[in-house]
Enzyme design. Sequence first.
Site, mmCIF file in Angstrom:
data_model
loop_
_atom_site.group_PDB
_atom_site.id
_atom_site.type_symbol
_atom_site.label_atom_id
_atom_site.label_comp_id
_atom_site.label_asym_id
_atom_site.label_seq_id
_atom_site.Cartn_x
_atom_site.Cartn_y
_atom_site.Cartn_z
ATOM 1 N N GLU A 120 0.686 -1.274 0.161
ATOM 2 C CA GLU A 120 -0.003 -0.141 -0.115
ATOM 3 C C GLU A 120 1.220 1.207 0.072
ATOM 4 O O GLU A 120 2.120 1.095 0.356
ATOM 5 C CB GLU A 120 -1.159 0.294 1.294
ATOM 6 C CG GLU A 120 -1.823 -1.331 0.850
ATOM 7 C CD GLU A 120 -2.666 -1.311 2.006
ATOM 8 O OE1 GLU A 120 -3.208 -0.173 2.846
ATOM 9 O OE2 GLU A 120 -3.703 -2.015 2.264
ATOM 10 N N CYS A 134 -6.916 -7.565 -11.582
ATOM 11 C CA CYS A 134 -5.897 -8.515 -10.995
ATOM 12 C C CYS A 134 -6.484 -10.097 -12.136
ATOM 13 O O CYS A 134 -5.551 -10.586 -12.486
ATOM 14 C CB CYS A 134 -5.559 -9.341 -9.684
ATOM 15 S SG CYS A 134 -4.818 -7.692 -8.577
ATOM 16 N N CYS A 164 -8.889 -9.529 -7.091
ATOM 17 C CA CYS A 164 -10.005 -7.881 -8.146
ATOM 18 C C CYS A 164 -9.777 -8.315 -9.361
ATOM 19 O O CYS A 164 -9.168 -9.427 -9.740
ATOM 20 C CB CYS A 164 -9.397 -6.837 -7.108
ATOM 21 S SG CYS A 164 -7.955 -5.789 -8.090
ATOM 22 N N GLU A 223 -1.268 -10.251 -6.150
ATOM 23 C CA GLU A 223 -1.133 -10.702 -7.340
ATOM 24 C C GLU A 223 -0.287 -10.542 -8.399
ATOM 25 O O GLU A 223 0.391 -11.312 -9.320
ATOM 26 C CB GLU A 223 -2.714 -11.403 -7.608
ATOM 27 C CG GLU A 223 -3.968 -11.588 -7.078
ATOM 28 C CD GLU A 223 -3.937 -10.767 -6.182
ATOM 29 O OE1 GLU A 223 -3.796 -9.945 -5.207
ATOM 30 O OE2 GLU A 223 -5.714 -11.385 -5.650
ATOM 31 N N CYS A 255 -1.589 -4.972 -5.211
ATOM 32 C CA CYS A 255 -2.090 -6.633 -5.331
ATOM 33 C C CYS A 255 -0.935 -7.188 -5.364
ATOM 34 O O CYS A 255 -0.314 -7.217 -6.174
ATOM 35 C CB CYS A 255 -2.629 -6.471 -6.119
ATOM 36 S SG CYS A 255 -4.308 -5.310 -6.122
HETATM 37 N N1 THU Z 1 -5.484 -6.709 -2.504
HETATM 38 C C1 THU Z 1 -4.978 -7.164 -3.261
HETATM 39 O O1 THU Z 1 -3.510 -7.535 -2.492
HETATM 40 N N2 THU Z 1 -5.261 -8.601 -4.174
HETATM 41 C C2 THU Z 1 -7.099 -8.224 -4.588
HETATM 42 O O2 THU Z 1 -6.812 -9.003 -5.385
HETATM 43 C C3 THU Z 1 -7.167 -7.854 -3.758
HETATM 44 C C4 THU Z 1 -7.291 -6.571 -2.332
HETATM 45 C C5 THU Z 1 -4.539 -5.451 -1.504
HETATM 46 C C6 THU Z 1 -5.540 -4.058 -1.797
HETATM 47 C C7 THU Z 1 -5.239 -3.196 -0.360
HETATM 48 O O3 THU Z 1 -3.699 -3.620 0.018
HETATM 49 C C8 THU Z 1 -5.951 -4.152 0.722
HETATM 50 O O4 THU Z 1 -6.414 -5.630 -0.319
HETATM 51 C C9 THU Z 1 -7.443 -4.000 0.429
HETATM 52 O O5 THU Z 1 -8.073 -3.327 -0.460
#
Ligand code: THU
Length: 136
Positions: free
Chosen positions: A47, A91, A88, A58, A56
């Site tokens: 983040e 991804c 998401c 992935e 993310c």
């Molecule tokens: N996040 C991921 O790492 N992968 C996903 O496919 C969904 C969301 C993370 C992004 C963010 O740091 C946290 O999850 C909340 O959205």
Amino acid sequence: MDEQVKSKLLEAAAQALENAYSPYSGISVAAAVMDDRGRIFSGVNVENASLGLTICAERNAIARAVADGAKSIEAVLIISSIGAIPPCGACRQVIAEFAMPETPILLAFEGKIIEERTLGELLPDAFKLNRDKGRS
Ligand code: THU
């Protein structure tokens, strides 16, 4: 899917989960992917204070694999601190660039695989310019 591959993916992702950088959401996510040579790469969510810059797990794992010469992604495992979460939409599209509709996407929580899906189930009719596995 081969049980040994599953446990390798799980082990790699569970280990990486400890390194997730998520001070803003408090949600840790890690992914592990297996490439065409059977190599496993992990990634975590990273983040940023400028929230939209968040990476993310992935996409992080796939970028690491591609940087090391991966031509295709044969399996994906995702683990998080809040449950068995599916990838998401962004991804899913990035996975589709390097994977096939039948590529397994495993969702894990607390050290266990909870759900087994395929890319085709999560992203039917994916937009692709290169329909072959991997890149040309
Ligand atoms: N996040 C991921 O790492 N992968 C996903 O496919 C969904 C969301 C993370 C992004 C963010 O740091 C946290 O999850 C909340 O959205």
